[in-house]
Design an enzyme around this catalytic site. Structure first.
Site, mmCIF file in Angstrom:
data_model
loop_
_atom_site.group_PDB
_atom_site.id
_atom_site.type_symbol
_atom_site.label_atom_id
_atom_site.label_comp_id
_atom_site.label_asym_id
_atom_site.label_seq_id
_atom_site.Cartn_x
_atom_site.Cartn_y
_atom_site.Cartn_z
ATOM 1 N N TYR A 149 74.710 93.390 133.888
ATOM 2 C CA TYR A 149 76.080 93.090 134.319
ATOM 3 C C TYR A 149 76.112 91.885 135.253
ATOM 4 O O TYR A 149 76.929 90.973 135.081
ATOM 5 C CB TYR A 149 76.684 94.312 135.019
ATOM 6 N N GLY A 203 26.487 67.609 100.583
ATOM 7 C CA GLY A 203 25.836 66.424 101.115
ATOM 8 C C GLY A 203 25.352 66.661 102.523
ATOM 9 O O GLY A 203 25.698 67.662 103.166
ATOM 10 N N ASP A 204 24.550 65.740 103.004
ATOM 11 C CA ASP A 204 23.991 65.868 104.348
ATOM 12 C C ASP A 204 25.081 65.773 105.410
ATOM 13 O O ASP A 204 26.200 65.311 105.151
ATOM 14 C CB ASP A 204 22.945 64.782 104.592
ATOM 15 N N SER A 205 24.717 66.194 106.619
ATOM 16 C CA SER A 205 25.632 66.097 107.754
ATOM 17 C C SER A 205 25.893 64.636 108.099
ATOM 18 O O SER A 205 25.075 63.752 107.823
ATOM 19 C CB SER A 205 25.023 66.825 108.953
ATOM 20 N N THR A 265 28.073 62.522 106.921
ATOM 21 C CA THR A 265 28.388 61.600 105.825
ATOM 22 C C THR A 265 29.895 61.409 105.672
ATOM 23 O O THR A 265 30.338 60.719 104.755
ATOM 24 C CB THR A 265 27.796 62.114 104.499
ATOM 25 N N GLY A 266 30.679 62.054 106.530
ATOM 26 C CA GLY A 266 32.127 61.862 106.500
ATOM 27 C C GLY A 266 32.866 62.817 105.589
ATOM 28 O O GLY A 266 34.062 62.625 105.326
#
Length: 359
Positions: free
Chosen positions: A103, A221-223, A225-226
């Site tokens: 209220y 693929g290898d680490s 590599t994008g």
């Protein structure tokens, strides 16, 4: 002749109204806090409103730790700090603190002190009904505020059904995953094999142009590599790394494609649903309700060589020959041997550079 009735109110919560009171909310609160009472004050809420005649009124809710037996009708009188004026209130015991609080909230010009003490009077037949409580919760605008409303106005439901209420409010106030902003433009990946470019042109697009059953892709693929950055630069997507989280906080049914990164295929739940771009499937969660997945989008699976990562090695296992036969019909498999970019093309986008410089 009958003796005049002596003033006495024995209550835990008090509702005061000061008509024609020129004090500010802050001045009133300061004087109330100085009042000496046998039980501690727990919460005070003050509302200042202007009546039609332009006169200011103050409404107050005071909650005590225990019952306060007030026998002096002048106990709550306030005085003006600047002139000789006293302000005498109408004093009532508040049967429902929630109703009084609602209220005096109506005009919005309020001041609070302390922590509101929830009572269950409203739920036992006061002005507030369960439907009113839940309607107010829905209109709260935010999950945290909705929970506070239910805790105050429907405390029984809050205690007994909190798990369901919390889960339902997650749905009502669903926050979509924040859009991913790639730090690199797609064009900066200048060593992407034609096989990948062709797959993107055929499968990654909005729902209007997308094939009914897109083909997924497994990229091994290898680490460094994008793979991940390239996959995440193609458009709106769901990114699931290490494990699968299909909650609405992470997974969007409006994404163009999924990226599943570094998940051991031996433990990949919903292998066929993801790889087969299947539609309208459910995922059962351990402690929640099943999640409905719209599906119909391709998935990019990213992995490294090795028995605990490679999808090719997993599918070459003797026990998985049937699954392999199915997989080669629903996905293409590509192995990359060199980065998808040249170093000169891996400068972050201007947008990303601005964010970095501001950080």
């Amino acid at each position: 002749m009958a003796q005049p009735k002596r003033f006495q109110i024995n209550a835990k919560h008090y509702f005061l109204t000061f008509p024609k009171c020129s004090l500010s909310k802050e001045e009133a609160l300061e004087q109330l806090l100085q009042l000496q009472t046998p039980t501690n004050k727990k919460y005070i809420k003050i509302c200042r409103e202007l009546h039609e005649d332009g006169q200011p009124h103050l409404h107050m809710l005071i909650q005590f730790e225990g019952k306060f037996n007030c026998k002096n009708n002048r106990f709550f009188d306030l005085v003006s700090p600047t002139r000789s004026a006293h302000f005498h209130p109408n004093i009532q015991g508040a049967k429902s603190s929630s109703d009084v609080k609602s209220y005096i909230d109506k005009d919005g010009d309020v001041l609070e002190w302390g922590t509101f003490q929830i009572d269950g009077r409203s739920a036992r037949g006061g002005q507030q009904t369960a439907n009113d409580a839940y309607a107010k919760a829905i209109n709260a605008g935010r999950k945290s505020e909705a929970l506070d409303v239910i805790k105050e106005l429907a405390p029984r439901d809050y205690i007994l059904h909190f798990h369901n209420i919390n889960s339902n409010l997650n749905m009502v106030f669903q926050v979509p995953p924040a859009p991913y902003v790639s730090p690199f433009l797609s064009s900066s990946f200048d060593q992407v094999p034609d096989e990948l470019e062709h797959w993107v042109s055929e499968n990654v697009m909005d729902v209007a142009a997308r094939p009914w059953r897109p083909v997924s892709i497994v990229i091994e693929g290898d680490s460094r590599t994008g793979k991940t950055m390239w996959a995440r630069s193609l458009g709106p997507h769901n990114y699931l790394c290490g494990h699968l989280d299909l909650s609405q906080k992470v997974y969007s049914n409006n994404a163009w494609y999924n990226v599943i990164d570094d998940v051991d295929p031996h433990y990949l739940k919903h292998f066929k649903e993801f790889m087969g771009s299947q539609r309208d499937w459910q995922s059962n969660t351990k402690y929640g309700k099943p999640i409905q997945i719209k599906g119909g989008i391709p998935t990019i699976f990213l992995c490294n060589p090795g028995p605990q990562s490679s999808f090719k090695e997993y599918l070459d296992e003797e026990k998985n020959q049937t699954l392999k036969n199915w997989a080669i019909k629903n996905a293409i498999f590509v192995t990359i041997h060199q980065p998808l970019f040249t170093n000169t093309n891996q400068d972050p986008t201007p947008h990303r550079q601005e964010e970095t410089s501001e950080a």
